[in-house]
Motif scaffolding. Structure first.
Motif, PDB file in Angstrom:
ATOM      1  N   GLY A  75       0.782  -1.228   0.000  1.00  0.00           N
ATOM      2  CA  GLY A  75       0.000   0.000   0.000  1.00  0.00           C
ATOM      3  C   GLY A  75       0.809   1.271   0.000  1.00  0.00           C
ATOM      4  N   THR A  76       2.119   1.176  -0.282  1.00  0.00           N
ATOM      5  CA  THR A  76       2.970   2.369  -0.238  1.00  0.00           C
ATOM      6  C   THR A  76       3.290   2.935  -1.626  1.00  0.00           C
ATOM      7  N   LEU A  77       2.748   2.320  -2.677  1.00  0.00           N
ATOM      8  CA  LEU A  77       3.151   2.724  -4.028  1.00  0.00           C
ATOM      9  C   LEU A  77       2.864   4.191  -4.307  1.00  0.00           C
ATOM     10  N   GLY A  78       1.650   4.656  -3.984  1.00  0.00           N
ATOM     11  CA  GLY A  78       1.303   6.049  -4.259  1.00  0.00           C
ATOM     12  C   GLY A  78       2.207   7.016  -3.525  1.00  0.00           C
ATOM     13  N   ALA A  79       2.399   6.765  -2.224  1.00  0.00           N
ATOM     14  CA  ALA A  79       3.270   7.640  -1.429  1.00  0.00           C
ATOM     15  C   ALA A  79       4.707   7.542  -1.918  1.00  0.00           C
ATOM     16  N   GLY A  80       5.134   6.346  -2.327  1.00  0.00           N
ATOM     17  CA  GLY A  80       6.499   6.171  -2.814  1.00  0.00           C
ATOM     18  C   GLY A  80       6.754   6.932  -4.100  1.00  0.00           C
ATOM     19  N   LEU A  81       5.783   6.897  -5.006  1.00  0.00           N
ATOM     20  CA  LEU A  81       5.919   7.650  -6.255  1.00  0.00           C
ATOM     21  C   LEU A  81       5.967   9.152  -5.986  1.00  0.00           C
ATOM     22  N   LEU A  82       5.131   9.620  -5.054  1.00  0.00           N
ATOM     23  CA  LEU A  82       5.133  11.045  -4.704  1.00  0.00           C
ATOM     24  C   LEU A  82       6.466  11.450  -4.095  1.00  0.00           C
ATOM     25  N   ALA A  83       6.969  10.627  -3.159  1.00  0.00           N
ATOM     26  CA  ALA A  83       8.264  10.921  -2.543  1.00  0.00           C
ATOM     27  C   ALA A  83       9.371  10.950  -3.586  1.00  0.00           C
ATOM     28  N   GLY A  84       9.307  10.027  -4.543  1.00  0.00           N
ATOM     29  CA  GLY A  84      10.316   9.998  -5.591  1.00  0.00           C
ATOM     30  C   GLY A  84      10.270  11.227  -6.480  1.00  0.00           C
ATOM     31  N   MET A  85       9.064  11.699  -6.810  1.00  0.00           N
ATOM     32  CA  MET A  85       8.927  12.905  -7.624  1.00  0.00           C
ATOM     33  C   MET A  85       9.473  14.124  -6.881  1.00  0.00           C
ATOM     34  N   LEU A  86       9.167  14.214  -5.592  1.00  0.00           N
ATOM     35  CA  LEU A  86       9.676  15.331  -4.789  1.00  0.00           C
ATOM     36  C   LEU A  86      11.194  15.269  -4.687  1.00  0.00           C
ATOM     37  N   PHE A  87      11.726  14.063  -4.525  1.00  0.00           N
ATOM     38  CA  PHE A  87      13.170  13.862  -4.452  1.00  0.00           C
ATOM     39  C   PHE A  87      13.835  14.316  -5.750  1.00  0.00           C
ATOM     40  N   ALA A  88      13.220  13.955  -6.891  1.00  0.00           N
ATOM     41  CA  ALA A  88      13.750  14.391  -8.182  1.00  0.00           C
ATOM     42  C   ALA A  88      13.715  15.916  -8.300  1.00  0.00           C
ATOM     43  N   SER A  89      12.619  16.529  -7.850  1.00  0.00           N
ATOM     44  CA  SER A  89      12.504  17.986  -7.901  1.00  0.00           C
ATOM     45  C   SER A  89      13.594  18.656  -7.085  1.00  0.00           C
ATOM     46  N   GLU A  90      13.870  18.092  -5.912  1.00  0.00           N
ATOM     47  CA  GLU A  90      14.925  18.646  -5.059  1.00  0.00           C
ATOM     48  C   GLU A  90      16.253  18.696  -5.795  1.00  0.00           C
ATOM     49  N   PHE A  91      16.593  17.607  -6.477  1.00  0.00           N
ATOM     50  CA  PHE A  91      17.922  17.551  -7.090  1.00  0.00           C
ATOM     51  C   PHE A  91      17.994  18.274  -8.425  1.00  0.00           C
ATOM     52  N   VAL A  92      16.876  18.467  -9.081  1.00  0.00           N
ATOM     53  CA  VAL A  92      16.866  19.378 -10.224  1.00  0.00           C
ATOM     54  C   VAL A  92      17.255  20.779  -9.748  1.00  0.00           C
ATOM     55  N   CYS A  93      16.647  21.208  -8.642  1.00  0.00           N
ATOM     56  CA  CYS A  93      16.955  22.538  -8.094  1.00  0.00           C
ATOM     57  C   CYS A  93      18.414  22.644  -7.668  1.00  0.00           C
ATOM     58  N   ILE A  94      18.927  21.601  -7.006  1.00  0.00           N
ATOM     59  CA  ILE A  94      20.306  21.647  -6.511  1.00  0.00           C
ATOM     60  C   ILE A  94      21.307  21.683  -7.673  1.00  0.00           C
ATOM     61  N   PHE A  95      21.165  20.743  -8.593  1.00  0.00           N
ATOM     62  CA  PHE A  95      22.165  20.612  -9.660  1.00  0.00           C
ATOM     63  C   PHE A  95      22.127  21.805 -10.612  1.00  0.00           C
ATOM     64  N   LEU A  96      20.921  22.279 -10.963  1.00  0.00           N
ATOM     65  CA  LEU A  96      20.850  23.462 -11.815  1.00  0.00           C
ATOM     66  C   LEU A  96      21.278  24.708 -11.052  1.00  0.00           C
ATOM     67  N   GLY A  97      20.894  24.787  -9.780  1.00  0.00           N
ATOM     68  CA  GLY A  97      21.262  25.944  -8.969  1.00  0.00           C
ATOM     69  C   GLY A  97      22.766  26.108  -8.839  1.00  0.00           C
ATOM     70  N   LEU A  98      23.477  24.979  -8.778  1.00  0.00           N
ATOM     71  CA  LEU A  98      24.929  25.044  -8.622  1.00  0.00           C
ATOM     72  C   LEU A  98      25.647  25.492  -9.892  1.00  0.00           C
ATOM     73  N   THR A  99      24.930  25.585 -11.002  1.00  0.00           N
ATOM     74  CA  THR A  99      25.523  26.189 -12.197  1.00  0.00           C
ATOM     75  C   THR A  99      25.427  27.710 -12.143  1.00  0.00           C
ATOM     76  N   VAL A 208      12.613   6.194  -8.645  1.00  0.00           N
ATOM     77  CA  VAL A 208      11.707   7.126  -9.333  1.00  0.00           C
ATOM     78  C   VAL A 208      12.485   8.337  -9.835  1.00  0.00           C
ATOM     79  N   SER A 209      13.357   8.887  -8.991  1.00  0.00           N
ATOM     80  CA  SER A 209      14.112  10.073  -9.411  1.00  0.00           C
ATOM     81  C   SER A 209      15.077   9.745 -10.545  1.00  0.00           C
ATOM     82  N   ALA A 210      15.640   8.525 -10.571  1.00  0.00           N
ATOM     83  CA  ALA A 210      16.534   8.149 -11.670  1.00  0.00           C
ATOM     84  C   ALA A 210      15.788   8.177 -12.997  1.00  0.00           C
ATOM     85  N   VAL A 211      14.589   7.608 -13.013  1.00  0.00           N
ATOM     86  CA  VAL A 211      13.790   7.598 -14.240  1.00  0.00           C
ATOM     87  C   VAL A 211      13.433   9.021 -14.661  1.00  0.00           C
ATOM     88  N   VAL A 212      12.944   9.819 -13.690  1.00  0.00           N
ATOM     89  CA  VAL A 212      12.507  11.180 -13.997  1.00  0.00           C
ATOM     90  C   VAL A 212      13.683  12.038 -14.458  1.00  0.00           C
TER      91      VAL A 212
END
Length: 313
Positions: A75-99, A208-212
């Motif tokens: 029963g954790t799939l929905g929450a896991g996908l959401l957490a993964g999307m948020l995790f991906a968003s975090e690192f988009v901000c970090i990696f682009l921000g560091l440029t 999830v973040s690797a795929v995204v």
């Protein structure tokens, strides 16, 4: 839906937890330097995707070796996908921000996350309420972040080339990354993921973040590699193995045993490590105003953790 009845009791950080959090903060502080030093050789979003993919494979291997189920329907799939999307968003901000901004400044702005985490947990998770002195600590730490932003505005004033304005954009991405990190922590604690193993919780986020991230890198035309130096390879290995695999497993393990809001505020130490590593390893500089901002953050940590220390005495 309240999760109090099903969640195991969590306690205030003891000496072991405090020392572990200090070590994690040093690891995470060095991460910004590692990312920025590799951006020249690997495009930022592609680098972030590779990092998550490598770490996801390591977590899968770790879970398999320990017979920890990762794919059982709990029963954790929905929450896991959401957490993964948020995790991906975090690192988009970090990696682009560091440029756009320095590793030192990114380390400070990213770690607004504990403020947002404490607020989110206060409202959405039972047993994570903040006391008045802890709120005072959050306010003081936020004042430090505000002062750091003011320092950036002061530097940007009159900059005809726009480099300082680009730096402010990088600073803002750091804050957005902090918001995404905080939201991920709240999702983990407020949903069925709170009952999952640390390995499964982390695997959701990494897979999830690797795929995204890799899909986004392909869409942006960033799937390419320049000449890889030994430093770049070591940096990528550090990000994937030490940070994304080892340190995150330890972090999620701590979250299952200690009060999350009390652990999160120790993350304010990370900007201090980040600034130090940025200066020592990348030759970055900072103003007295920025130093004062970092000191305010440290005072915030002391205020937020004082009640827990007195209670355990």
């Amino acid at each position: 839906m309240s999760t109090t009845a099903a969640l195991p009791a969590r306690r205030a950080p003891d000496g072991f937890a405090i020392l572990t959090m200090i070590a994690l903060c040093a690891i995470w502080g060095l991460q910004q330097v590692a990312i920025k030093s590799t951006n020249t050789f690997l495009p930022p979003v592609f680098q972030a995707g590779l990092r998550s993919a490598i770490a996801a494979v390591l977590v899968w291997g770790w879970a398999r070796a320990r017979s920890t189920p990762l794919f059982r329907d709990d029963g954790t799939l929905g929450a896991g996908l959401l957490a993964g999307m948020l995790f991906a968003s975090e690192f988009v901000c970090i990696f682009l921000g560091l440029t756009l901004t320095s590793a030192s400044r990114m380390a400070v702005f990213l770690y607004t996350a504990p403020c947002f985490t404490a607020l989110g947990l206060h409202w959405f998770v039972d047993g994570e309420r903040m006391r008045r002195i802890q709120w005072a600590g959050i306010i003081v730490a936020f004042a430090g972040m505000t002062l750091a932003f003011a320092d950036g505005f002061a530097r940007a004033r009159g900059d005809i080339h726009g480099s300082m304005l680009a730096g402010l954009t990088g600073d803002a991405l750091g804050v957005l990354g902090g918001v995404a990190w905080a939201a991920t922590t709240v999702v983990v604690r407020a949903t069925r993921l709170a009952h999952s193993s640390a390995s499964k919780t982390l695997f959701y986020q990494l897979a999830v973040s690797a795929v995204v991230l890799l899909a986004l890198a392909a869409g942006l035309g960033q799937v390419k590699v320049a000449v890889l130096t030994p430093i770049a390879l070591v940096s990528l290995a550090y990000q994937a193995v030490v940070v994304a695999f080892v340190s995150y497993l330890i972090w999620f393990w701590l979250l299952t045993r200690y009060i999350a809001s009390r652990l999160s505020v120790f993350s304010f130490l990370t900007p201090l490590f980040g600034v130090t590593f940025g200066v020592l390893l990348l030759g970055e500089s900072f103003s007295l105003r920025f130093l004062l901002a970092a000191l305010l953050v440290l005072v915030g940590i002391a205020l937020v953790n004082a009640p827990a220390q007195r209670r355990s005495a």
